[in-house]
Scaffold this active site. Sequence first.
Site, PDB file in Angstrom:
ATOM      1  N   ARG A 185       0.833  -1.204   0.000  1.00 26.00           N
ATOM      2  CA  ARG A 185       0.000   0.000   0.000  1.00 26.00           C
ATOM      3  C   ARG A 185       0.869   1.257   0.000  1.00 26.00           C
ATOM      4  NH1 ARG A 185      -4.550   0.660   4.623  1.00 26.00           N
ATOM      5  NH2 ARG A 185      -2.715   1.147   5.874  1.00 26.00           N
TER       6      ARG A 185
ATOM      7  N   LYS B  43      -2.567   7.025   1.111  1.00 29.34           N
ATOM      8  CA  LYS B  43      -2.296   7.413   2.501  1.00 29.34           C
ATOM      9  C   LYS B  43      -1.231   8.504   2.441  1.00 29.34           C
ATOM     10  CE  LYS B  43      -2.032   4.822   6.784  1.00 29.34           C
ATOM     11  NZ  LYS B  43      -3.082   5.490   7.546  1.00 29.34           N
TER      12      LYS B  43
ATOM     13  N   GLU C 224     -16.003   6.670   6.109  1.00 23.79           N
ATOM     14  CA  GLU C 224     -15.201   6.009   7.145  1.00 23.79           C
ATOM     15  C   GLU C 224     -14.995   7.018   8.267  1.00 23.79           C
ATOM     16  OE1 GLU C 224     -11.222   5.197   5.653  1.00 23.79           O
ATOM     17  OE2 GLU C 224     -11.291   7.005   4.421  1.00 23.79           O
TER      18      GLU C 224
HETATM   19  N1  PXG Z   1      -9.163   5.025   7.267  1.00 29.98           N
HETATM   20  C1  PXG Z   1      -8.244   5.983   7.348  1.00 29.98           C
HETATM   21  C2  PXG Z   1      -8.557   7.318   6.800  1.00 29.98           C
HETATM   22  C3  PXG Z   1      -6.995   5.713   7.921  1.00 29.98           C
HETATM   23  O1  PXG Z   1      -6.076   6.665   7.968  1.00 29.98           O
HETATM   24  C4  PXG Z   1      -7.750   3.456   8.360  1.00 29.98           C
HETATM   25  C5  PXG Z   1      -8.944   3.788   7.749  1.00 29.98           C
HETATM   26  C6  PXG Z   1      -7.547   2.059   8.833  1.00 29.98           C
HETATM   27  O2  PXG Z   1      -6.652   1.366   7.962  1.00 29.98           O
HETATM   28  P1  PXG Z   1      -5.724   0.192   8.494  1.00 29.98           P
HETATM   29  O3  PXG Z   1      -4.931  -0.232   7.314  1.00 29.98           O
HETATM   30  O4  PXG Z   1      -4.894   0.758   9.598  1.00 29.98           O
HETATM   31  O5  PXG Z   1      -6.638  -0.896   8.968  1.00 29.98           O
HETATM   32  C7  PXG Z   1      -6.739   4.437   8.434  1.00 29.98           C
HETATM   33  C8  PXG Z   1      -5.402   4.150   9.033  1.00 29.98           C
HETATM   34  C9  PXG Z   1      -2.748   6.586  14.000  1.00 29.98           C
HETATM   35  C10 PXG Z   1      -3.207   6.656  12.617  1.00 29.98           C
HETATM   36  O6  PXG Z   1      -1.579   6.916  14.242  1.00 29.98           O
HETATM   37  C11 PXG Z   1      -3.990   5.650  12.083  1.00 29.98           C
HETATM   38  C12 PXG Z   1      -4.428   5.722  10.784  1.00 29.98           C
HETATM   39  C13 PXG Z   1      -4.078   6.803  10.063  1.00 29.98           C
HETATM   40  C14 PXG Z   1      -3.319   7.802  10.583  1.00 29.98           C
HETATM   41  C15 PXG Z   1      -2.849   7.741  11.873  1.00 29.98           C
HETATM   42  O7  PXG Z   1      -3.545   6.207  14.868  1.00 29.98           O
HETATM   43  N2  PXG Z   1      -5.250   4.708  10.318  1.00 29.98           N
END
Ligand code: PXG
Length: 285
Positions: free
Chosen positions: A52, A151, A184
């Site tokens: 990713r 991301k 989301e």
């Molecule tokens: N949606 C968004 C917009 C995200 O940024 C997720 C869903 C969940 O994806 P994953 O792959 O983690 O299951 C994310 C990701 C943090 C932090 O430090 C976490 C995310 C993004 C930025 C910071 O807690 N989550």
Amino acid sequence: MSRQVYISGKLVPAEQATVSVFDHGLLYGDGVFEGLRSYQGKVFRLEQHVERLYESARAIRLDMPMSREEMFAAINNTVKANGIKDGYIRAVVTRGAGTLGLDPNRCSNPQVIIIADTIALYPKEFYDNGLELITASVIRNHPAALSPRIKSLNYLNNILAKIEGQKAGCVEALMLNHKGEVAECTGDNIFLVKHGRLTTPPLDAGILEGITRNAVLELAREAGIEVAESPLTKHDVYVADEAFLTGTAAEIVPVVKVDDRPIGSGKPGAVTKDLTERFHKLVRE
Ligand code: PXG
């Protein structure tokens, strides 16, 4: 042992891990990142996170300065060097130092930074009793402006939504897309359960393809739970039997109230609990 951060191809003490003030990651948010977890010293779904990251980089036309194999090694070495067993890892790739001007071609040296830390989970109470959300007025990025699949280092609208949540006493906030559909949360994907059927918004609702989301979809299918990726409205949220969020940091966390409306019984539901147990087993494998 002082904390070691990976930067410019090597591990250095955290105090020495610095980037240029001319780095376009800082000046313009021009870069991408990943958040990963390690369990018992092993990084969960490392290949998927790195894939990713490389896709995010490709989408912003940033040439990664190292191979995927080198990235696997750099992440694993950073975890090991910090003695992290159960931890959180942040991988950041910036466009690098350039001139004061948007032109990315003037940035010669993309920076890869990897930080490994212990994990700060949500308080246990949220896992036991569920958390509360509000719907933010700030929407998720319009896919034609900046794809939510990337991301990127531009998280401002999610941050603004998170602030709205915090002002309302919530640690997360629900974000809609430009069509008014459920997208989301600011850093987590959302799932609903209705009549035993599990539904989460599809990728074309303008969401990040969460790695935890994909793991939960797999676990649900294995468990024989009916699963759908289909558009959801706020109405669907309000009349759901259960709701939960998924994310690398949060894992699976029940949602029991949205916009002051109790979801289902107002307590974490059976499907949420079942999937949480299955997820815990999966990460411990
Ligand atoms: N949606 C968004 C917009 C995200 O940024 C997720 C869903 C969940 O994806 P994953 O792959 O983690 O299951 C994310 C990701 C943090 C932090 O430090 C976490 C995310 C993004 C930025 C910071 O807690 N989550």
